[in-house]
Design an enzyme around this catalytic site. Structure first.
Site, PDB file in Angstrom:
ATOM      1  N   GLU A 215       0.832  -1.206   0.000  1.00  0.00           N
ATOM      2  CA  GLU A 215       0.000   0.000   0.000  1.00  0.00           C
ATOM      3  C   GLU A 215       0.871   1.262   0.000  1.00  0.00           C
ATOM      4  OE1 GLU A 215      -3.005  -0.212   3.072  1.00  0.00           O
ATOM      5  OE2 GLU A 215      -4.236  -1.493   1.820  1.00  0.00           O
TER       6      GLU A 215
ATOM      7  N   GLU B 159      -6.402  -7.859  -0.552  1.00  0.00           N
ATOM      8  CA  GLU B 159      -6.766  -7.881   0.871  1.00  0.00           C
ATOM      9  C   GLU B 159      -8.238  -7.542   1.017  1.00  0.00           C
ATOM     10  OE1 GLU B 159      -4.628  -5.277   3.475  1.00  0.00           O
ATOM     11  OE2 GLU B 159      -2.716  -5.676   2.501  1.00  0.00           O
TER      12      GLU B 159
HETATM   13  C1  GLA Z   1      -3.982  -2.551   4.919  1.00  0.00           C
HETATM   14  C2  GLA Z   1      -2.579  -3.092   5.023  1.00  0.00           C
HETATM   15  C3  GLA Z   1      -2.480  -4.300   5.894  1.00  0.00           C
HETATM   16  C4  GLA Z   1      -3.318  -4.135   7.128  1.00  0.00           C
HETATM   17  C5  GLA Z   1      -4.736  -3.872   6.725  1.00  0.00           C
HETATM   18  C6  GLA Z   1      -5.694  -3.775   7.882  1.00  0.00           C
HETATM   19  O1  GLA Z   1      -4.700  -3.071   3.894  1.00  0.00           O
HETATM   20  O2  GLA Z   1      -2.025  -3.371   3.768  1.00  0.00           O
HETATM   21  O3  GLA Z   1      -1.134  -4.486   6.232  1.00  0.00           O
HETATM   22  O4  GLA Z   1      -2.831  -3.078   7.890  1.00  0.00           O
HETATM   23  O5  GLA Z   1      -4.778  -2.659   6.049  1.00  0.00           O
HETATM   24  O6  GLA Z   1      -6.999  -3.540   7.431  1.00  0.00           O
END
Ligand code: GLA
Length: 682
Positions: A152, A309
């Site tokens: 991210e 995710e």
């Molecule tokens: C993001 C991050 C993860 C985690 C999630 C929690 O997507 O990439 O590492 O912190 O949020 O929702």
């Protein structure tokens, strides 16, 4: 085409796996549970840098070797992260100037994650060394399926004003403008005595007494997106060199303002995103996920993507973190597939016992998986994804495109506008109007190839390059239907007004010009009333008056028909919606106001009717229908019931077999609450 060749035609299923946070004795149970839950892909090592390289000179990959082997024995492939998302503590100790600095001059310190400047030479050097070692070590491992660069990017720290960023910004400007005079001209520096004499007078736009130069701010946003992308590319290039042929990606965040994902997607082998709709707002969440999937799919035309995710239930980072009701995670997983995903992954495999995310749901929670309803649903989805393998490689083919540009977003939302405009809110409202009518939409860059579309909508596309304007004009000239809205085509790529009547760059195409803006805010109101002369417009707009929102304009018509007029204010009786016929079949519509949800729904129906686009299947509210098509002609229709009550859907003339139940589908399809069907059409 399969996104991940090593998955051999299956859909990807799994999540982030962080074995470094657990004693090794837990790993065999992880692998066994993954196998029984149908998991075939996990993202490993995302935050493992300090475990791999505890000091600048001590490396330990042996534990990761064992993880790879164990997963491989259980048929689980690895999407290996480059681990660069969170540098170890020694980085800040040895190189304090690698830490990011805010516009106010505040340094962001160690203790969370992402505490680095993308321009720090020390961070970059150490990151490159780590990626090279990881790449060399695992390139040939049979479990390796893909590379996951960073995590991210820019999520928490999305601009840096530290010393290395200032130097890099100057270099970026030099390569863009070549001479300081060209920069002065491009930024309009004659205004407020800002003429620069040398490059080293230029800074990142730090906190200033009043409105900072808008062109400088815009260029800083461009630079920042490029700086993070440059870091991604540095890692990607190393991986391509030492691990050729293995796809490289990263997890995007859909409509994430700081990064221009059109530019990013060009550098990625496939796109992926993290989808976190809020279970406390089910109706918004349903659309929020859909619009994110549509964007992520559109960024790489023709290719599926991966939902990298999602939460199996609650997250931990909202003010109020509600769990997902039983069945919602499954429905959302199918929704991702419906809109073009070839994989469904979660954050994370096993819920942490310590650290900032211990109250975030996971595929294996804090309780015994055998007694956990979430884990049972995880296993159910895993089993169903196996049945849906025939979807792999297929995609959604939309006939409607919504033009979206990060540069227009950045420019529109700078200060000192007639009223504060929210680009994302408008884009979401426009997308939602089509989504609720099950009309598939792609998001496209203004300069993209538009030949696949019958209808192109350009909402509040404030900044437009000449090339973008030409592209939209020639789309209409070739017979397409273009719908542009207020606040479109006002400034060029340098944020300079195109004079002579707005929208300077599309005036001829639209056959109108705008003299003045009348923003509404909360205190002013107007309505748009259809003139009734045009039968197709009347049919689609079942009522004659739509409420105006946000903005109205005083429009002059030069070469267009007036489909609707304003009813009040200084512009009563003046055009609100116009249509120009372009060439033989092309149409260029202009909407001189914002609308509420009901208004956008009408406008979307009207524009779709003008363009001759219809949904594959008409369904009632909250029943989502989406079609995936493969190169070999196979067509899979998703019908998703987002209601907490059963529905019966009339299938019209469509027939086929539901892959989930393996039963034929005839005239009507009965779906339980939150139920779904994936029908291979005859
Ligand atoms: C993001 C991050 C993860 C985690 C999630 C929690 O997507 O990439 O590492 O912190 O949020 O929702």
């Amino acid at each position: 085409m399969s996104l991940l060749p090593s998955l051999a035609g299956s859909l990807a299923y799994g999540g982030d796996y962080n074995p470094e946070q657990w004693p090794e004795s837990v790993w065999p149970e992880d692998a066994r549970l993954m196998q029984t839950a149908g998991v075939n892909l996990v993202s490993v090592g995302i935050f493992a840098w300090s475990r791999i390289q505890k000091t600048p000179t001590s490396w330990d990959f042996t534990w990761l070797d064992r993880v790879f082997d164990l997963l491989h024995e259980h048929g689980v492939r690895v999407c290996l992260a480059t681990a660069t998302a969170s540098p170890p503590p020694w980085m800040a100790r040895l190189y304090p100037d690698s830490l990011p600095v805010t516009a106010e001059g505040v340094t962001l310190h160690l203790g969370a994650r992402q505490q680095f400047s993308p321009c720090s030479p020390d961070y970059r050097r150490h990151a490159a060394a780590l990626v090279r070692r990881l790449g060399r070590r695992y390139a040939k491992h049979p479990a390796l399926a893909a590379w996951h660069v960073g995590n991210e990017h820019a999520c928490h720290m999305n601009e840096c004003h530290g010393p290395h960023s200032v130097v890099a910004f100057r270099a970026w400007l030099k390569s863009r403008y070549k001479t300081i005079d060209a920069l002065n001209a491009a930024w309009g520096c004659a205004f407020w005595s800002q003429l620069y004499a040398s490059w080293d007078e230029i800074h990142t736009p730090r906190r200033a007494p009043f409105i900072s130069n808008p062109a400088q701010q815009l260029d800083f946003k461009r630079f920042t997106s490029d700086a993070f992308l440059d870091l991604y590319k540095m890692e990607r290039d190393i991986l391509r060199e030492v691990s050729p042929g293995v796809p490289v990606t990263t997890n995007l965040m859909a409509f994430f303002k700081p990064l221009d994902y059109h530019a990013w997607a060009r550098e990625m082998d496939f796109t992926a995103w993290d989808s976190y709709p809020d279970p406390a707002l089910p109706d918004e969440g349903r659309h929020w996920a859909a619009v994110g999937h549509d964007l992520t799919r559109s960024l790489k035309p023709g290719l599926p993507f991966i939902q990298m995710e999602a939460a199996t239930s609650a997250v931990n980072w909202r003010a109020l973190n509600r769990p997902k009701p039983a069945g919602l995670m499954r429905l959302q997983s199918l929704q991702a597939l419906a809109r073009g995903a070839d994989g469904v992954m979660f954050f994370q495999w096993r819920a942490s016992l310590s650290g900032a995310e211990k109250y975030h749901s996971a595929m294996v929670s804090h309780i015994d998986p055998a007694r956990c309803r979430i884990h049972a649903e995880v296993a159910r989805v895993g089993a169903e994804l196996k049945k849906l393998a025939p979807l792999a490689g297929s995609t959604v083919r939309a006939r409607v495109a919504i033009v979206m540009d990060w540069h227009a977003w950045w420019a529109l939302e700078l200060e000192a506008r007639p009223v504060k405009l929210d680009y994302m809110a408008t884009l979401h409202a426009v997308h939602r109007a089509f989504y609720e009518q099950n009309l598939a939409t792609d998001f496209v860059h203004p300069e993209a190839d538009l030949s696949a579309y019958a209808l192109v909508v350009a909402p509040v596309l404030y900044l437009l390059t000449e090339a973008g304007a030409k592209n939209l004009a020639s789309f209409a000239a070739r017979g397409g239907t273009l719908l542009a809205t207020y606040a479109t085509g006002i400034v060029d790529g340098q944020e300079r007004v195109v004079p002579g009547g707005y929208p300077g760059l599309l005036r001829d195409t639209l056959g109108i010009w705008v003299e003045e803006w009348l923003p509404l805010g909360d205190r002013f109101a107007n309505t748009l009333s259809f003139t009734g002369k045009k039968p197709s417009a009347r049919r689609a707009a079942s009522t004659d008056a739509l409420a105006c929102r946000e903005w109205t304009e005083s429009v002059h018509v030069e070469d267009a028909e007036v489909l609707a007029t304003f009813t009040a204010d200084l512009i009563a009786g003046r055009p609100a919606l116009t249509r120009r016929t372009v060439g033989k079949k092309g149409k260029a519509l202009y909407l001189a106001t914002g609308l509420d949800a009901a208004g956008w729904t009408r406008l979307a129906a009207l524009a779709a009717a003008e363009a001759g686009v219809a949904p594959v299947l008409a369904a009632s509210a909250e029943v989502e229908v989406s079609l995936r098509e493969s190169a070999d002609g196979a067509r899979h229709l998703f019908v998703l019931n987002h209601r907490h009550a059963p529905v019966s859907v009339s299938m019209d003339k469509l027939r086929g077999r539901d892959l989930l139940t393996d039963r034929p589908v005839a005239r009507t399809l009965a779906l339980p609450a939150l139920g779904a069907a994936v029908i291979r059409l005859d």
